[in-house]
Design a protein around this motif. Sequence first.
Motif, PDB file in Angstrom:
ATOM      1  N   CYS A   1       1.624  -7.621  15.673  1.00  0.00           N
ATOM      2  CA  CYS A   1       1.258  -6.208  14.786  1.00  0.00           C
ATOM      3  C   CYS A   1      -0.230  -6.156  14.916  1.00  0.00           C
ATOM      4  CB  CYS A   1       1.550  -6.893  13.492  1.00  0.00           C
ATOM      5  SG  CYS A   1       3.147  -7.600  12.863  1.00  0.00           S
TER       6      CYS A   1
ATOM      7  N   GLY B   1      -8.213  -8.758   9.681  1.00  0.00           N
ATOM      8  CA  GLY B   1      -7.575 -10.139  10.027  1.00  0.00           C
ATOM      9  C   GLY B   1      -7.091 -11.027   8.828  1.00  0.00           C
ATOM     10  N   HIS B   2      -8.150 -10.726   7.581  1.00  0.00           N
ATOM     11  CA  HIS B   2      -7.779 -11.769   6.427  1.00  0.00           C
ATOM     12  C   HIS B   2      -7.551 -10.968   5.063  1.00  0.00           C
ATOM     13  CE1 HIS B   2      -9.952 -14.889   8.645  1.00  0.00           C
ATOM     14  NE2 HIS B   2     -10.489 -13.917   9.229  1.00  0.00           N
ATOM     15  N   GLY B   3      -6.620 -10.350   5.388  1.00  0.00           N
ATOM     16  CA  GLY B   3      -6.166  -9.357   4.398  1.00  0.00           C
ATOM     17  C   GLY B   3      -5.448  -9.804   3.271  1.00  0.00           C
ATOM     18  N   ILE B   4      -4.904 -10.954   3.192  1.00  0.00           N
ATOM     19  CA  ILE B   4      -3.831 -11.268   2.166  1.00  0.00           C
ATOM     20  C   ILE B   4      -4.600 -11.397   0.863  1.00  0.00           C
ATOM     21  CG2 ILE B   4      -2.072 -13.136   1.265  1.00  0.00           C
ATOM     22  CD1 ILE B   4      -1.408 -11.386   3.872  1.00  0.00           C
TER      23      ILE B   4
ATOM     24  N   TYR C   1      -3.893 -20.115  14.633  1.00  0.00           N
ATOM     25  CA  TYR C   1      -3.640 -20.612  13.472  1.00  0.00           C
ATOM     26  C   TYR C   1      -2.088 -21.051  13.196  1.00  0.00           C
ATOM     27  CZ  TYR C   1      -2.823 -15.402  13.458  1.00  0.00           C
ATOM     28  OH  TYR C   1      -2.374 -14.290  13.821  1.00  0.00           O
TER      29      TYR C   1
ATOM     30  N   HIS D   1      -2.341   4.295   9.770  1.00  0.00           N
ATOM     31  CA  HIS D   1      -2.331   5.666   9.605  1.00  0.00           C
ATOM     32  C   HIS D   1      -3.404   6.578  10.454  1.00  0.00           C
ATOM     33  CE1 HIS D   1      -6.186   6.509   7.289  1.00  0.00           C
ATOM     34  NE2 HIS D   1      -5.935   5.222   6.870  1.00  0.00           N
TER      35      HIS D   1
ATOM     36  N   TYR E   1      -9.567  -5.057   6.636  1.00  0.00           N
ATOM     37  CA  TYR E   1      -9.827  -6.566   6.338  1.00  0.00           C
ATOM     38  C   TYR E   1     -10.022  -7.391   7.583  1.00  0.00           C
ATOM     39  CZ  TYR E   1      -8.051  -3.834   2.352  1.00  0.00           C
ATOM     40  OH  TYR E   1      -8.107  -2.785   1.490  1.00  0.00           O
TER      41      TYR E   1
ATOM     42  N   VAL F   1       3.313   9.871   4.923  1.00  0.00           N
ATOM     43  CA  VAL F   1       2.610  10.607   4.031  1.00  0.00           C
ATOM     44  C   VAL F   1       2.072  11.657   5.633  1.00  0.00           C
ATOM     45  CG1 VAL F   1       0.268  11.384   3.203  1.00  0.00           C
ATOM     46  CG2 VAL F   1       1.716   9.804   2.166  1.00  0.00           C
TER      47      VAL F   1
HETATM   48  C1  LIG Z   1      -0.570 -11.098  13.452  1.00  0.00           C
HETATM   49  C2  LIG Z   1      -1.281 -11.103  12.167  1.00  0.00           C
HETATM   50  C3  LIG Z   1      -1.588 -12.159  11.427  1.00  0.00           C
HETATM   51  C4  LIG Z   1      -2.307 -11.906  10.573  1.00  0.00           C
HETATM   52  N1  LIG Z   1      -2.633 -13.116   9.682  1.00  0.00           N
HETATM   53  C5  LIG Z   1      -3.179 -13.227   8.599  1.00  0.00           C
HETATM   54  C6  LIG Z   1      -3.552 -14.380   7.672  1.00  0.00           C
HETATM   55  O1  LIG Z   1      -3.355 -15.511   8.444  1.00  0.00           O
HETATM   56  N2  LIG Z   1      -4.270 -14.107   6.568  1.00  0.00           N
HETATM   57  C7  LIG Z   1      -4.727 -13.143   6.121  1.00  0.00           C
HETATM   58  O2  LIG Z   1      -5.290 -12.928   5.120  1.00  0.00           O
HETATM   59  N3  LIG Z   1      -4.563 -12.052   6.860  1.00  0.00           N
HETATM   60  C8  LIG Z   1      -3.747 -12.028   7.935  1.00  0.00           C
HETATM   61  N4  LIG Z   1      -3.359 -10.833   8.538  1.00  0.00           N
HETATM   62  C9  LIG Z   1      -4.052  -9.535   8.060  1.00  0.00           C
HETATM   63  C10 LIG Z   1      -3.043  -8.704   7.022  1.00  0.00           C
HETATM   64  O3  LIG Z   1      -1.840  -8.671   7.393  1.00  0.00           O
HETATM   65  C11 LIG Z   1      -3.828  -7.436   6.759  1.00  0.00           C
HETATM   66  O4  LIG Z   1      -5.115  -7.660   6.548  1.00  0.00           O
HETATM   67  C12 LIG Z   1      -3.015  -6.812   5.287  1.00  0.00           C
HETATM   68  O5  LIG Z   1      -1.757  -6.852   5.701  1.00  0.00           O
HETATM   69  C13 LIG Z   1      -3.616  -5.476   5.297  1.00  0.00           C
HETATM   70  O6  LIG Z   1      -3.113  -4.916   3.963  1.00  0.00           O
HETATM   71  P1  LIG Z   1      -2.826  -3.353   3.738  1.00  0.00           P
HETATM   72  O7  LIG Z   1      -1.925  -3.308   2.695  1.00  0.00           O
HETATM   73  O8  LIG Z   1      -4.182  -2.843   3.820  1.00  0.00           O
HETATM   74  O9  LIG Z   1      -2.142  -2.760   5.036  1.00  0.00           O
HETATM   75  P2  LIG Z   1      -0.855  -2.954   5.632  1.00  0.00           P
HETATM   76  O10 LIG Z   1      -0.228  -4.529   5.146  1.00  0.00           O
HETATM   77  O11 LIG Z   1      -0.744  -2.713   6.969  1.00  0.00           O
HETATM   78  O12 LIG Z   1       0.118  -1.752   4.678  1.00  0.00           O
HETATM   79  C14 LIG Z   1      -0.207  -0.615   5.037  1.00  0.00           C
HETATM   80  C15 LIG Z   1       1.099   0.255   4.894  1.00  0.00           C
HETATM   81  O13 LIG Z   1       0.779   1.752   4.834  1.00  0.00           O
HETATM   82  C16 LIG Z   1       1.988   2.248   5.421  1.00  0.00           C
HETATM   83  N5  LIG Z   1       1.550   3.515   6.136  1.00  0.00           N
HETATM   84  C17 LIG Z   1       0.668   3.818   7.098  1.00  0.00           C
HETATM   85  N6  LIG Z   1       0.709   5.132   7.315  1.00  0.00           N
HETATM   86  C18 LIG Z   1       1.158   5.807   6.366  1.00  0.00           C
HETATM   87  C19 LIG Z   1       1.398   7.022   6.119  1.00  0.00           C
HETATM   88  N7  LIG Z   1       0.935   8.248   6.567  1.00  0.00           N
HETATM   89  N8  LIG Z   1       2.229   7.392   5.067  1.00  0.00           N
HETATM   90  C20 LIG Z   1       2.900   6.190   4.322  1.00  0.00           C
HETATM   91  N9  LIG Z   1       2.635   5.096   4.538  1.00  0.00           N
HETATM   92  C21 LIG Z   1       1.874   4.695   5.651  1.00  0.00           C
HETATM   93  C22 LIG Z   1       2.327   1.337   6.675  1.00  0.00           C
HETATM   94  O14 LIG Z   1       3.524   1.602   6.935  1.00  0.00           O
HETATM   95  C23 LIG Z   1       1.985  -0.323   5.964  1.00  0.00           C
HETATM   96  O15 LIG Z   1       3.415  -0.524   5.214  1.00  0.00           O
HETATM   97  C24 LIG Z   1      -2.770 -10.849   9.889  1.00  0.00           C
HETATM   98  C25 LIG Z   1      -2.152  -9.759  10.456  1.00  0.00           C
HETATM   99  C26 LIG Z   1      -1.669  -9.877  11.668  1.00  0.00           C
HETATM  100  C27 LIG Z   1      -1.240  -8.383  12.459  1.00  0.00           C
END
Ligand SMILES: Cc1cc2nc3c(=O)[nH]c(=O)nc-3n(C[C@H](O)[C@H](O)[C@H](O)COP(=O)(O)OP(=O)(O)OC[C@H]3O[C@@H](n4cnc5c(N)ncnc54)[C@H](O)[C@@H]3O)c2cc1C
Length: 341
Positions: free
Chosen positions: A254, A281-284, A203, A156, A279, A125
């Motif tokens: 990431c 680092g706690h997004g799941i 972790y 984004h 979130y 987007v």
């Molecule tokens: C190394 C690492 C370890 C982690 N470990 C944990 C854990 O153990 N436990 C836990 O709970 N959480 C963990 N997390 C955090 C968790 O992964 C995130 O909080 C979660 O993925 C956020 O979800 P989201 O859907 O908001 O964003 P995301 O998963 O980042 O998804 C956002 C999506 O939007 C898309 N996007 C961005 N901009 C645009 C655009 N302009 N147009 C269209 N699409 C776009 C991206 O491509 C992506 O697919 C970890 C994160 C990392 C990086």
Amino acid sequence: MRRTIGDDVDDFIWNLRWRGHQIIQQRVEKYGIACDLKHGHLHAAYKPAHMVGLRKDYDEAVHRGMGDEVSLLDRSQVRDLLQSDLYHGAIKNTRNMHLHPLNLCIGEARAAESLGALIFENSEVLEIIHGSTPGVRTAHGHIDANQVLLAGDVYHKLEPGKLKGKIFPAMGGIVTTAPLGDLAKQINPEDLAVYDCRFVLDYYRLTADGRLLFGGGANYSGKDSRDIAAELRPCIEQTFPALKGVAIDYQWSCAMGIVINRIPQLGKLSDNVWYCQGYSGHGIATTHIMGEIMGRAITGQLEQFDTFAACQHIRVPMGDLLGNPMLAAGMWYYQMLERLR
Ligand SMILES: Cc1cc2nc3c(=O)[nH]c(=O)nc-3n(C[C@H](O)[C@H](O)[C@H](O)COP(=O)(O)OP(=O)(O)OC[C@H]3O[C@@H](n4cnc5c(N)ncnc54)[C@H](O)[C@@H]3O)c2cc1C
């Protein structure tokens, strides 16, 4: 949040925190999602001083009726669960779960499609259009919508006028070892997910094919990581001496979207354009909670949305330039305090 909801905040947050677990568990069962969902966490004390906080958490869990699901372990009891001398104690929590997050995501995407959702991958987007018929514009097309929800977390760059300087990337590195065979059961016989109590924590968990998946050493500069395997190998070997010299098959890094006060950010950008992010680092589990809150808000039930939307968030001016250095300085300060404790 106490400022916005007063003394009821403790009950509000305590009840909400388990909602993500319920949603995930129900979805995995309902749609048969194969994501290695398992119960069992250890929150481990890296220093003796960490036991104070763990004891407090344990007391609260018992007070709230989780006595059957949590136990406070001393050093030797942790040693029975992990082949490691690193920890001074831990909380074992059998309500908490661990899983393969990409497989959960794919399973949920398939479930959504089975219910009529359309998912367009590789369609960045470029712009959100506001107005009575909002929409989004991509390089090759556009979508008119009744409502738009921006949920791109830290990746984004949309809506900088309202969102820039509110969320910052911290880079996290993860590795997986080669399959460990029988050693997997020796180092972690109950297949627990483990994390320590430090600000910048390690972790890990075992994967379904018996590898150790190990994450740690988040970097707050906002720049991509260096040689992750070289950085995490000493941590793995310090935790599990039996893994000295283990082959590391995969590594990746990431960005996590960090919010300064650690409260997820949600709100409205215009009448029918919403956002939800941050979130820390706690997004799941948290994305599932916030997904439900946003779904309700968009269909007219605004109570929980309003509670979060009313929270004040720090916005760093010139966030691109100053945000990550400030975050790195803050984390350095807290790490120093922790070392002195
Ligand atoms: C190394 C690492 C370890 C982690 N470990 C944990 C854990 O153990 N436990 C836990 O709970 N959480 C963990 N997390 C955090 C968790 O992964 C995130 O909080 C979660 O993925 C956020 O979800 P989201 O859907 O908001 O964003 P995301 O998963 O980042 O998804 C956002 C999506 O939007 C898309 N996007 C961005 N901009 C645009 C655009 N302009 N147009 C269209 N699409 C776009 C991206 O491509 C992506 O697919 C970890 C994160 C990392 C990086």
